[in-house]
Design an enzyme around this catalytic site. Structure first.
Site, mmCIF file in Angstrom:
data_model
loop_
_atom_site.group_PDB
_atom_site.id
_atom_site.type_symbol
_atom_site.label_atom_id
_atom_site.label_comp_id
_atom_site.label_asym_id
_atom_site.label_seq_id
_atom_site.Cartn_x
_atom_site.Cartn_y
_atom_site.Cartn_z
ATOM 1 N N LYS A 13 0.981 -1.285 0.233
ATOM 2 C CA LYS A 13 -0.116 -0.003 -0.066
ATOM 3 C C LYS A 13 0.696 1.150 0.006
ATOM 4 O O LYS A 13 0.417 1.887 -0.489
ATOM 5 C CB LYS A 13 -1.234 0.330 0.918
ATOM 6 C CG LYS A 13 -1.945 -1.213 1.315
ATOM 7 C CD LYS A 13 -2.947 -1.105 2.557
ATOM 8 C CE LYS A 13 -2.368 -0.649 3.884
ATOM 9 N NZ LYS A 13 -1.784 -2.156 4.376
ATOM 10 N N ARG A 88 -9.884 1.468 9.218
ATOM 11 C CA ARG A 88 -9.080 -0.263 9.574
ATOM 12 C C ARG A 88 -10.109 -1.271 9.925
ATOM 13 O O ARG A 88 -9.471 -1.753 10.688
ATOM 14 C CB ARG A 88 -8.129 -0.657 10.512
ATOM 15 C CG ARG A 88 -6.439 -0.957 9.810
ATOM 16 C CD ARG A 88 -5.833 -0.129 9.838
ATOM 17 N NE ARG A 88 -4.487 -0.493 9.856
ATOM 18 C CZ ARG A 88 -3.750 -0.761 9.616
ATOM 19 N NH1 ARG A 88 -2.921 0.457 9.350
ATOM 20 N NH2 ARG A 88 -2.072 -1.228 9.976
ATOM 21 N N ARG A 127 11.347 -7.064 5.217
ATOM 22 C CA ARG A 127 11.491 -5.701 4.624
ATOM 23 C C ARG A 127 12.106 -4.828 5.852
ATOM 24 O O ARG A 127 12.607 -5.418 7.104
ATOM 25 C CB ARG A 127 10.115 -5.349 5.173
ATOM 26 C CG ARG A 127 10.146 -4.338 5.119
ATOM 27 C CD ARG A 127 8.185 -3.642 5.227
ATOM 28 N NE ARG A 127 7.946 -3.239 5.811
ATOM 29 C CZ ARG A 127 6.007 -2.760 6.462
ATOM 30 N NH1 ARG A 127 6.185 -2.807 4.828
ATOM 31 N NH2 ARG A 127 6.051 -3.068 7.448
ATOM 32 N N ARG A 156 11.781 -2.872 11.285
ATOM 33 C CA ARG A 156 10.662 -2.041 11.835
ATOM 34 C C ARG A 156 10.717 -3.256 13.076
ATOM 35 O O ARG A 156 10.501 -4.246 13.066
ATOM 36 C CB ARG A 156 8.975 -1.439 10.899
ATOM 37 C CG ARG A 156 8.768 -0.526 10.172
ATOM 38 C CD ARG A 156 7.920 -0.626 9.883
ATOM 39 N NE ARG A 156 6.539 -0.767 9.887
ATOM 40 C CZ ARG A 156 5.357 -0.876 9.542
ATOM 41 N NH1 ARG A 156 5.721 -0.005 8.414
ATOM 42 N NH2 ARG A 156 4.457 -1.217 10.416
ATOM 43 N N ARG A 167 -0.903 -9.217 13.330
ATOM 44 C CA ARG A 167 -1.090 -7.951 12.967
ATOM 45 C C ARG A 167 -2.104 -8.497 12.000
ATOM 46 O O ARG A 167 -2.652 -7.607 11.133
ATOM 47 C CB ARG A 167 -0.152 -6.805 12.308
ATOM 48 C CG ARG A 167 0.605 -5.910 13.263
ATOM 49 C CD ARG A 167 1.530 -5.785 12.861
ATOM 50 N NE ARG A 167 2.229 -4.449 11.554
ATOM 51 C CZ ARG A 167 3.147 -4.177 10.627
ATOM 52 N NH1 ARG A 167 4.450 -5.478 10.447
ATOM 53 N NH2 ARG A 167 2.681 -3.275 9.724
HETATM 54 P P1 AMP Z 1 0.825 0.586 9.089
HETATM 55 O O1 AMP Z 1 2.623 1.042 9.048
HETATM 56 O O2 AMP Z 1 -0.633 1.513 8.452
HETATM 57 O O3 AMP Z 1 0.652 -0.871 9.184
HETATM 58 O O4 AMP Z 1 0.574 0.793 11.032
HETATM 59 C C1 AMP Z 1 0.789 0.877 11.986
HETATM 60 C C2 AMP Z 1 0.512 0.653 13.179
HETATM 61 O O5 AMP Z 1 -0.057 2.340 13.695
HETATM 62 C C3 AMP Z 1 -0.677 -0.533 12.675
HETATM 63 O O6 AMP Z 1 0.210 -1.304 13.511
HETATM 64 C C4 AMP Z 1 -1.359 0.026 14.280
HETATM 65 O O7 AMP Z 1 -0.702 -0.081 15.590
HETATM 66 C C5 AMP Z 1 -1.609 1.537 13.845
HETATM 67 N N1 AMP Z 1 -2.656 2.070 12.992
HETATM 68 C C6 AMP Z 1 -2.179 3.017 11.849
HETATM 69 N N2 AMP Z 1 -3.462 3.454 10.627
HETATM 70 C C7 AMP Z 1 -4.237 2.685 11.855
HETATM 71 C C8 AMP Z 1 -5.669 2.514 11.822
HETATM 72 N N3 AMP Z 1 -6.639 3.323 11.409
HETATM 73 N N4 AMP Z 1 -6.329 3.068 13.185
HETATM 74 C C9 AMP Z 1 -5.615 1.910 14.407
HETATM 75 N N5 AMP Z 1 -4.203 1.847 13.834
HETATM 76 C C10 AMP Z 1 -3.582 2.203 13.369
#
Ligand code: AMP
Length: 210
Positions: A13, A88, A127, A156, A167
């Site tokens: 994404k 989400r 990654r 990360r 996740r």
């Molecule tokens: P990502 O980089 O999009 O995988 O996001 C990393 C982390 O940020 C996720 O595992 C959540 O803990 C938090 N996060 C990101 N977007 C959201 C969202 N829309 N709602 C809740 N938590 C989020």
């Protein structure tokens, strides 16, 4: 143009969003990046989000929704946006619909980047992200951990095997139901995210250019 990208973590994404944002001149709004910014800068939002992020859980809706609400009011988002990683869950999807309705606009496309778990686990466990410019690579493609910008490629904290599986569970349980929600509105376009980056890109441009 108002677009959202839905897909499991590691579906590409972020990478796709960067190129769509440049091509269509719309801001790339990643809630994950926003939370990481808060975390790095020890803001109150970052301190509250940390415990959830470390475990691969969703940050509570009141915090996430408020952050997105403020971001969508910024001038660069007035003419359109590309949301990456938001909504989400169903609560966030309903919140976004209401918010856009109040602003007299609506979502045009929901791009669902579909990839099976096996591929996601391979991608995420290898990654690496540059700690300076944010460039994303994979351990199989790196000669060293030094990025061309001078930064260092690191893993990360939430890309460990245990957190990846948490996740993925959160994705299937909470995020996938929003696909049906948007399907009922006739907005979902399915993108095969298992293909190479350029082929995923092609599919997305085909949808957006219609
Ligand atoms: P990502 O980089 O999009 O995988 O996001 C990393 C982390 O940020 C996720 O595992 C959540 O803990 C938090 N996060 C990101 N977007 C959201 C969202 N829309 N709602 C809740 N938590 C989020």
């Amino acid at each position: 143009m108002q677009v959202i990208l839905v897909g499991p973590p590691g579906s590409g994404k972020g990478t796709q969003a960067k190129s769509i944002s440049v091509k269509y001149h719309i801001p790339h709004i990643s809630t994950g990046d926003m939370f990481r910014y808060h975390l790095k800068n020890n803001t109150p939002v970052g301190l509250e989000a940390k415990t959830f992020m470390d475990k691969g859980l969703l940050v509570p809706d009141y915090l996430t929704n408020q952050m997105v609400d403020l971001r969508l009011q910024e001038p660069d988002a007035k003419g359109g946006f590309l949301l990456d990683g938001f909504p989400r869950n169903l609560e966030q999807a309903r919140f976004l619909d209401d918010l856009l309705k109040q602003q007299g606009r609506r979502l045009e496309h929901v791009l669902w980047i579909d990839v099976e778990d096996k591929i996601i686990i391979e991608r995420l466990s290898g990654r690496r992200v540059c700690n300076k410019c944010g460039n994303i690579s994979h351990i199989d493609h790196l000669q060293s951990n030094r990025c061309s910008c001078g930064g260092t490629y690191v893993t990360r904290v939430d890309d460990t095997l245990e957190v990846i599986s948490d996740r993925l569970k959160v994705y299937h349980d909470q995020t996938e139901p929003i696909v049906a929600y948007y399907q009922a509105q006739g907005k979902v376009r399915v993108i095969d995210g298992s293909l190479a980056e350029v082929d995923v890109n092609k599919q997305i441009y085909e949808v957006l250019s219609k």
